[in-house]
Each structure stands twice: as C-alpha cells, then as structure tokens.
Design a protein around this motif. Sequence first.
Motif, PDB file in Angstrom:
ATOM      1  N   SER A 104      62.655  54.148  72.916  1.00  0.00           N
ATOM      2  CA  SER A 104      63.590  55.260  73.267  1.00  0.00           C
ATOM      3  C   SER A 104      63.505  56.353  72.291  1.00  0.00           C
ATOM      4  CB  SER A 104      65.025  54.903  73.260  1.00  0.00           C
ATOM      5  OG  SER A 104      65.631  54.429  72.017  1.00  0.00           O
ATOM      6  N   GLY A 105      64.130  57.602  72.482  1.00  0.00           N
ATOM      7  CA  GLY A 105      64.053  58.765  71.831  1.00  0.00           C
ATOM      8  C   GLY A 105      64.894  58.318  70.544  1.00  0.00           C
ATOM      9  N   ALA A 106      66.022  57.672  70.653  1.00  0.00           N
ATOM     10  CA  ALA A 106      66.726  57.293  69.553  1.00  0.00           C
ATOM     11  C   ALA A 106      66.098  56.546  68.336  1.00  0.00           C
ATOM     12  CB  ALA A 106      68.122  56.792  70.127  1.00  0.00           C
ATOM     13  N   ASN A 109      63.779  58.643  66.624  1.00  0.00           N
ATOM     14  CA  ASN A 109      64.175  59.124  65.420  1.00  0.00           C
ATOM     15  C   ASN A 109      64.761  58.245  64.476  1.00  0.00           C
ATOM     16  OD1 ASN A 109      63.849  61.347  66.472  1.00  0.00           O
ATOM     17  ND2 ASN A 109      65.511  61.537  67.816  1.00  0.00           N
ATOM     18  N   PHE A 137      70.547  67.387  68.932  1.00  0.00           N
ATOM     19  CA  PHE A 137      70.715  66.088  69.404  1.00  0.00           C
ATOM     20  C   PHE A 137      69.836  65.206  69.167  1.00  0.00           C
ATOM     21  CE2 PHE A 137      70.855  62.415  72.731  1.00  0.00           C
ATOM     22  CZ  PHE A 137      72.040  62.084  72.812  1.00  0.00           C
ATOM     23  N   HIS A 138      69.857  63.804  68.630  1.00  0.00           N
ATOM     24  CA  HIS A 138      68.981  63.227  68.254  1.00  0.00           C
ATOM     25  C   HIS A 138      69.004  61.717  68.761  1.00  0.00           C
ATOM     26  CE1 HIS A 138      67.067  66.300  65.993  1.00  0.00           C
ATOM     27  NE2 HIS A 138      68.398  66.436  65.135  1.00  0.00           N
ATOM     28  N   GLY A 139      70.242  61.362  69.327  1.00  0.00           N
ATOM     29  CA  GLY A 139      70.240  60.109  69.880  1.00  0.00           C
ATOM     30  C   GLY A 139      71.679  59.495  69.915  1.00  0.00           C
ATOM     31  N   GLU A 189      65.093  69.790  66.326  1.00  0.00           N
ATOM     32  CA  GLU A 189      64.326  70.275  67.449  1.00  0.00           C
ATOM     33  C   GLU A 189      63.734  71.759  67.815  1.00  0.00           C
ATOM     34  OE1 GLU A 189      67.607  68.917  70.776  1.00  0.00           O
ATOM     35  OE2 GLU A 189      68.521  68.940  68.907  1.00  0.00           O
ATOM     36  N   GLU A 194      69.983  69.294  74.428  1.00  0.00           N
ATOM     37  CA  GLU A 194      71.344  68.906  74.659  1.00  0.00           C
ATOM     38  C   GLU A 194      72.352  69.957  74.302  1.00  0.00           C
ATOM     39  OE1 GLU A 194      71.763  66.348  76.859  1.00  0.00           O
ATOM     40  OE2 GLU A 194      69.628  66.485  76.884  1.00  0.00           O
ATOM     41  N   ASP A 222      61.568  66.773  66.179  1.00  0.00           N
ATOM     42  CA  ASP A 222      62.108  65.789  67.255  1.00  0.00           C
ATOM     43  C   ASP A 222      61.576  66.226  68.746  1.00  0.00           C
ATOM     44  OD1 ASP A 222      63.644  64.557  69.464  1.00  0.00           O
ATOM     45  OD2 ASP A 222      65.476  64.497  68.373  1.00  0.00           O
ATOM     46  N   VAL A 224      61.321  64.760  71.328  1.00  0.00           N
ATOM     47  CA  VAL A 224      61.634  64.025  72.508  1.00  0.00           C
ATOM     48  C   VAL A 224      61.882  64.608  73.927  1.00  0.00           C
ATOM     49  CG1 VAL A 224      63.542  62.293  73.285  1.00  0.00           C
ATOM     50  CG2 VAL A 224      62.839  62.014  70.953  1.00  0.00           C
ATOM     51  N   GLN A 225      62.410  65.787  73.713  1.00  0.00           N
ATOM     52  CA  GLN A 225      62.650  66.534  75.092  1.00  0.00           C
ATOM     53  C   GLN A 225      61.687  67.682  75.215  1.00  0.00           C
ATOM     54  OE1 GLN A 225      66.520  68.926  77.046  1.00  0.00           O
ATOM     55  NE2 GLN A 225      66.702  67.123  75.997  1.00  0.00           N
ATOM     56  N   LYS A 251      60.899  60.167  76.346  1.00  0.00           N
ATOM     57  CA  LYS A 251      61.265  60.404  77.522  1.00  0.00           C
ATOM     58  C   LYS A 251      60.090  60.191  78.561  1.00  0.00           C
ATOM     59  CE  LYS A 251      65.145  63.248  77.016  1.00  0.00           C
ATOM     60  NZ  LYS A 251      66.300  62.706  77.756  1.00  0.00           N
TER      61      LYS A 251
HETATM   62  C1  LIG Z   1      66.009  65.917  71.558  1.00  0.00           C
HETATM   63  C2  LIG Z   1      66.311  64.510  71.684  1.00  0.00           C
HETATM   64  N1  LIG Z   1      66.136  63.674  70.748  1.00  0.00           N
HETATM   65  C3  LIG Z   1      66.448  62.451  71.088  1.00  0.00           C
HETATM   66  C4  LIG Z   1      67.224  61.882  72.322  1.00  0.00           C
HETATM   67  C5  LIG Z   1      67.496  60.621  72.692  1.00  0.00           C
HETATM   68  O1  LIG Z   1      66.505  60.024  73.532  1.00  0.00           O
HETATM   69  P1  LIG Z   1      67.083  58.560  74.229  1.00  0.00           P
HETATM   70  O2  LIG Z   1      68.228  58.816  75.229  1.00  0.00           O
HETATM   71  O3  LIG Z   1      65.692  58.121  74.911  1.00  0.00           O
HETATM   72  O4  LIG Z   1      67.496  57.489  73.088  1.00  0.00           O
HETATM   73  C6  LIG Z   1      67.227  62.986  73.351  1.00  0.00           C
HETATM   74  C7  LIG Z   1      67.967  62.517  74.649  1.00  0.00           C
HETATM   75  O5  LIG Z   1      68.010  63.549  75.324  1.00  0.00           O
HETATM   76  C8  LIG Z   1      66.818  64.282  73.043  1.00  0.00           C
HETATM   77  O6  LIG Z   1      66.873  65.233  73.886  1.00  0.00           O
END
Ligand SMILES: Cc1ncc(COP(=O)(O)O)c(C=O)c1O
Length: 397
Positions: A104-106, A109, A137-139, A189, A194, A222, A224-225, A251
């Motif tokens: 996952s993203g969290a 990170n 937003f990092h998780g 980011e 978010e 980051d 992730v998005q 993601k």
């Molecule tokens: C920039 C960013 N980092 C981390 C995450 C967390 O990802 P996850 O929900 O897959 O843990 C998100 C989720 O929206 C995100 O937008």
Amino acid sequence: MTNEEILQLTARHVAPTYNRFSISMAKGKGCLLWDTEGKEYLDFISGLGVNNIGHSHSFVVDAIKRQAENLIHVSNLFHIPQQAQLAKEIVKRTFQGKVFFANSGAEANEAAIKLARKYGQNQMPGKIEIITAYNSFHGRTLATITATAQEKYQKGFHPLLPGFVYTPYNDISAMEAAITDKTCAVMIEPIQGEGGVNVPSPEYLPCLRRLCDRKGVLLILDEVQTGIGRTGRLFNYQYYDIRPDIITMAKSLGGGVPIGAMLARDDVIDAFIPGSHASTFGGNYLASAAGLAVLEVIDKEGMLENCVCMSDILFKELMGLKGESSVIKEVRGKGLMIGMELHCEGREIVKRCLAKGLIINCTMDNVLRLLPPLIITRKEIDRAMEVLSDAIKDFQG
Ligand SMILES: Cc1ncc(COP(=O)(O)O)c(C=O)c1O
C-alpha cells in the motif's frame, strides 16, 4: 444478495471506518461501473486514483489469470522472478536504485521513513528528523499519520511518533529555516492530493532539490497519488529536471491488486541490510505480475499521451464551467488530477453527480476532485461535463 442485504451485512460486521454511499458496485469495464441493481456510472475517481488503466483491462486481467493459475505466493525467503523484473522496469523508467516492495501507499512511505532514519543515523547519531508539509497526506499507519500534517487524521491517536517537523507547502524559505543538523529527510507530495489538489509553483521542486543537496538531506517524493501516469508523465517529478533520492508509489501500480513500492538511490538503500525491513506479501508473484502488466500496457496503449491530450480538453471545459458558475472558485491540477475549489461545501454536488451516474469526490470539504482513468475519451468527458454542470446548476438553484 440485494443491495439492502449488503448494506445490512456491512453495518453488522464491517468496522465503521468509512462513510459509504448506499451503493455496491458489481462490475466494471474501462471507465464504467455498474451497481448491483444494474445502474451505470462513469467513474471519474478511479477507485481513488487506483484504476488509472480503467477497470478490468483485459491485458492485466489475462496477466493476473495466468499468474494465479501458476503461482500466487511463496515468500520473500525465495527469489521471485516477477518481483525482480518489476523492480528493473521501475528503475528503467525512473532512476538508478533498488526497490522495496510493500502492499500500500502507507507501507511504501513507512519503508521510506525507516530507510531515511537508518541512513541519517549512519551519518550522525540523532539525525532522524523528517520534514513534511501542512495539508500533506502520507497514509494511516502511526508513522504516516504523524508524517501527515493534518490534525483531523491525528486526533485521538496521540502520542504520535517523535521526529517529525511541519512546514507550509510550497514555501522554500520556511523549509530552509526548518532544516537542522537533525534533519535526515524532507518528504513531499509533488502535488498534494487529499490536501485539496494543491499544485506548487514550477520552481518549488527544483529549489527543494537544490536545498536538500546543499544541506545534505534526502528528498523523498510521495508519488502514491501523482504516480503511474496520473499527471501525464509516469511520475510527476519527471516534469522537472530533478531526481528524488527516494520515491514511493502504490495505488495504480497493480491496477487494483494491492502493491506499494519504494525506490531509493543505490547508496541510500544500502542502509538497509537483511532484517532491516520486510513484508510477507510485498512484491509477491500475483502483485508483481499485475504491476508488470500495468507498466507494459501504459506504454503499449499510449496512455500517458492520452492523459495529456484529454487533460487539455477537460481543463478547457472546466474553465468554461467556472466562467458560468459563481460557486467555482478555482480549477487546478495537472494531467488528470484535477481539483475544483468551491466557495461552498462540495458534498451535495458529489451526491447529485452520483444520482446522475457520475462518480467524483470531495477533499478538504470544498474541493471537488476528478481523477478519471487515463484512458478516458472525449465522449466520456462530454458526458461527465453534462452531469457536472447540471449538478452544479441544480445545486445553485
Ligand atoms: C500521496 C499519498 N500517499 C499515501 C497514501 C496512502 O496510500 P494507501 O491508502 O494505499 O495506504 C495516499 C492515499 O490516498 C496518498 O494520496
């Protein structure tokens, strides 16, 4: 099961951590979804930035089927050819380094945070602080909600992890003032998702890169998005003449199969040794096969090019809508990551769109967010615009 039965079952047995719509989806194809009652929806949120290649793309479905029939999971006690290949493909498209796989993203990170601390401590004991930005937003793990500089995600979970410092986003002077001998990394980011689809000034990331170099601090991006084509390049940093030291992604990398990854420069990742970090599922056969297919199909079908082209069309349409509507304050974003800041709350407009078969969402209470699949067509944009403008007009009364 009827939709009503699904709602009751969820209410009875599933942890109440989400505010869900009273709808259950049954099928998806391309940019469309159908609920259990057969109603069709145009998906302009892509499973929160996951279905960048659209729903159930046959190329990825076939790759997943083939892999599942052969081998789904062993463990990271063994070498996993698909994982090694996926790491190679990520590196080929970004920068020289090595990849740690998570789910996952969290988790991606979390791995970056641990690596930055370990690398920092190797340089000087106590060099463990990480600077992040307000509205980031990092998780949702304990470390990543601490990295996430928004009180609403942290409330009720104190004490948080020590060693995090917050600065305003897009403010180089504030960042420079915040860096000390204890700072091991800056984690940012490239566009805040978010936090309201906040796009920094064009010089922000290059200045941040130079600042981190001058101060001997790692730059963690980051993505992730923003990653996996969301903004028109595979990663958003590729719009600039810079390279991060660490990049995180998740993601859309698995096209819906859970996967997260952290890529770090070779000399940085060397701070990890066997036992430093691990994940049972990280980069297993199935997830890696999905990731390989996703990267391949993005190239094969020119999805980045389509993203840039459709982005131009969508932005023009949305700017036109802004000209006609007094509730829209600003339209911003990059590629197909778009935010429309309103002068009012957005929840009601999201609901009206959904009733008319268009899925969007709202962040920070007043920013409507559009994240359509990269394969979106002109016709689908026209359909979405019709619904969106009707929903806004109805709302305005
Ligand atoms: C920039 C960013 N980092 C981390 C995450 C967390 O990802 P996850 O929900 O897959 O843990 C998100 C989720 O929206 C995100 O937008």
